[in-house]
Write a protein that holds these residues in place. Sequence first.
Motif, PDB file in Angstrom:
ATOM      1  N   SER A 154       0.836  -1.210   0.000  1.00  0.00           N
ATOM      2  CA  SER A 154       0.000   0.000   0.000  1.00  0.00           C
ATOM      3  C   SER A 154       0.868   1.255   0.000  1.00  0.00           C
ATOM      4  N   HIS A 155       2.131   1.105   0.408  1.00  0.00           N
ATOM      5  CA  HIS A 155       3.095   2.203   0.335  1.00  0.00           C
ATOM      6  C   HIS A 155       3.725   2.212  -1.055  1.00  0.00           C
ATOM      7  N   PRO A 156       3.677   3.333  -1.771  1.00  0.00           N
ATOM      8  CA  PRO A 156       4.262   3.377  -3.119  1.00  0.00           C
ATOM      9  C   PRO A 156       5.747   3.049  -3.148  1.00  0.00           C
ATOM     10  N   MET A 157       6.451   3.259  -2.030  1.00  0.00           N
ATOM     11  CA  MET A 157       7.889   3.019  -2.024  1.00  0.00           C
ATOM     12  C   MET A 157       8.248   1.563  -1.759  1.00  0.00           C
ATOM     13  N   VAL A 158       7.278   0.688  -1.537  1.00  0.00           N
ATOM     14  CA  VAL A 158       7.550  -0.739  -1.376  1.00  0.00           C
ATOM     15  C   VAL A 158       7.407  -1.401  -2.737  1.00  0.00           C
ATOM     16  N   GLY A 159       8.517  -1.949  -3.228  1.00  0.00           N
ATOM     17  CA  GLY A 159       8.526  -2.596  -4.531  1.00  0.00           C
ATOM     18  C   GLY A 159       8.267  -4.086  -4.412  1.00  0.00           C
ATOM     19  N   ASP A 160       9.140  -4.867  -5.013  1.00  0.00           N
ATOM     20  CA  ASP A 160       8.972  -6.314  -5.032  1.00  0.00           C
ATOM     21  C   ASP A 160       9.103  -6.885  -3.618  1.00  0.00           C
ATOM     22  N   VAL A 161       8.226  -7.812  -3.282  1.00  0.00           N
ATOM     23  CA  VAL A 161       8.273  -8.519  -1.993  1.00  0.00           C
ATOM     24  C   VAL A 161       8.546  -9.987  -2.289  1.00  0.00           C
ATOM     25  N   ARG A 162       9.561 -10.549  -1.629  1.00  0.00           N
ATOM     26  CA  ARG A 162       9.929 -11.943  -1.891  1.00  0.00           C
ATOM     27  C   ARG A 162      10.228 -12.651  -0.577  1.00  0.00           C
ATOM     28  N   ARG A 185      11.632   4.273  -5.724  1.00  0.00           N
ATOM     29  CA  ARG A 185      11.029   5.589  -5.973  1.00  0.00           C
ATOM     30  C   ARG A 185       9.717   5.430  -6.711  1.00  0.00           C
ATOM     31  N   SER A 186       9.675   4.434  -7.625  1.00  0.00           N
ATOM     32  CA  SER A 186       8.458   4.203  -8.408  1.00  0.00           C
ATOM     33  C   SER A 186       8.391   2.736  -8.792  1.00  0.00           C
ATOM     34  N   ARG A 187       7.180   2.181  -8.814  1.00  0.00           N
ATOM     35  CA  ARG A 187       7.007   0.812  -9.301  1.00  0.00           C
ATOM     36  C   ARG A 187       6.719   0.775 -10.791  1.00  0.00           C
ATOM     37  N   ASP A 188       6.300   1.887 -11.364  1.00  0.00           N
ATOM     38  CA  ASP A 188       5.982   1.945 -12.780  1.00  0.00           C
ATOM     39  C   ASP A 188       6.348   3.320 -13.338  1.00  0.00           C
TER      40      ASP A 188
END
Length: 448
Positions: free
Chosen positions: A350-358, A370-373
């Motif tokens: 839900s936070h824009p600064m959190v990218g891939d989670v593994r 900074r951005s996912r897209d």
Amino acid sequence: MSQPQVSGPLLLQDPAYDYPVVERGDGIYVFDGAGKRYIDGTAGAGNVILGHGRRRIARIMAKQAETLAFVFTSHFTNPVAAELAGRLREKAPGRLNHIYFVSGGSEGVETALKLARLYHLRRGRAQKHQVIARWSSYHGATLGALATTGTGTRHAFSPWLPGFEHIDPCLPRACPFDGCGETCTLACASELERAIVRAGPENVAAFVAEPVSMAGGCPGVPPDDYFPRIREICDRYDVLWIADEVVTGFGRTGRFFAVQNWDAVPDILAFGKGVSSGYVPMGGALFTDEIRQVLEDKKDPFPHVFTYVNNPLAARVGLTVLDLMEEESIVERSAAMGDYLLERVRSLRSHPMVGDVRGIGLLVGFELVRSRDPYTYFSPSLKVHERLHRRLIRRGLSISATGGPGDGSPGDSVRIFPPLVITRAEIDEMVEMLDEALTAVRHQIERE
């Protein structure tokens, strides 16, 4: 911080960091002298798998110390180490039936490298000395282990290190190979074959890899057919596969050893950390019947010894750890709690600064972006991982926050690998702290 730093003549790893001074531990928590509580979100260094303050382990340590604390392995053996070796052989996959106990994970990797070299040497294949490892990896601090390491931690000592070759790791989201999109082509595994051919198969002794890539940011979990392909390549060229399970062993990934998640068995498996749950220094290497037979054929001694090899006090702790793991179903617990931790950490997207989670088992991480897209990282100059770590420490949570693969390239990430005894409520508490800290750090960056 809640109290002044204590250092004096003690050399600390980072002179610029204001270390909290921890005086006791209990379960997943440690406490400083002022009574402030911290969640140990990295189980110490990934080793305190059963949590802090285990009185049963402490009592058994004291009893063993009164009976027999030490004998030198060049002169004597002892029944405690033999018993632990038998118990671990039952847990190990495939033909990994033999064990050499040392004082920690780095020594375990060093032992594995020497086993590989001697195996080839005593078979009359003296040219086979070269080792291939992977970038974005960490294998230890001794010189052989450091030579296999594929991060910036090795640079200061590079003049002393053998020139081991490195290939790209298996990092599904950040795969550098053309053609690997939604369907993995295992180009990263095929790179091992190219490296062996390039070096000359007659020169290559071993390939070293962590089952789950750790040093290049958040955990890199390979596809199911990666390690079977590695096994096939190593067999084809008479190269030993060394699995570095110092972090991933002893239940961390929801199996006793991480390689048991895939249909492939290494020739040598280095372990450490969880074998003693952090209560004493201990590590070792498991290896196959074939390697032991070759080593013993000429009746020559194994020319590799440390003072605390096969130590009875450490072995007694290891036996107690195994007892507790079985009584409390720790491996099964790690799998279940790992699924829950991964689910809760994914909610942080839900936070824009959190990218891939593994993640796999109780080994979970996420990238800070900074951005996912489009998928872009923060500038290293912002030191986003350091900001997040400082905020979390103030809240009472210690996690592993890193700035990428250690070579100055961008990429902040967070890794979480708590004691395997963690509960759902404690996971919720940890994720709540992460949620608050991510919001605070994002607002801080936006104001600048």
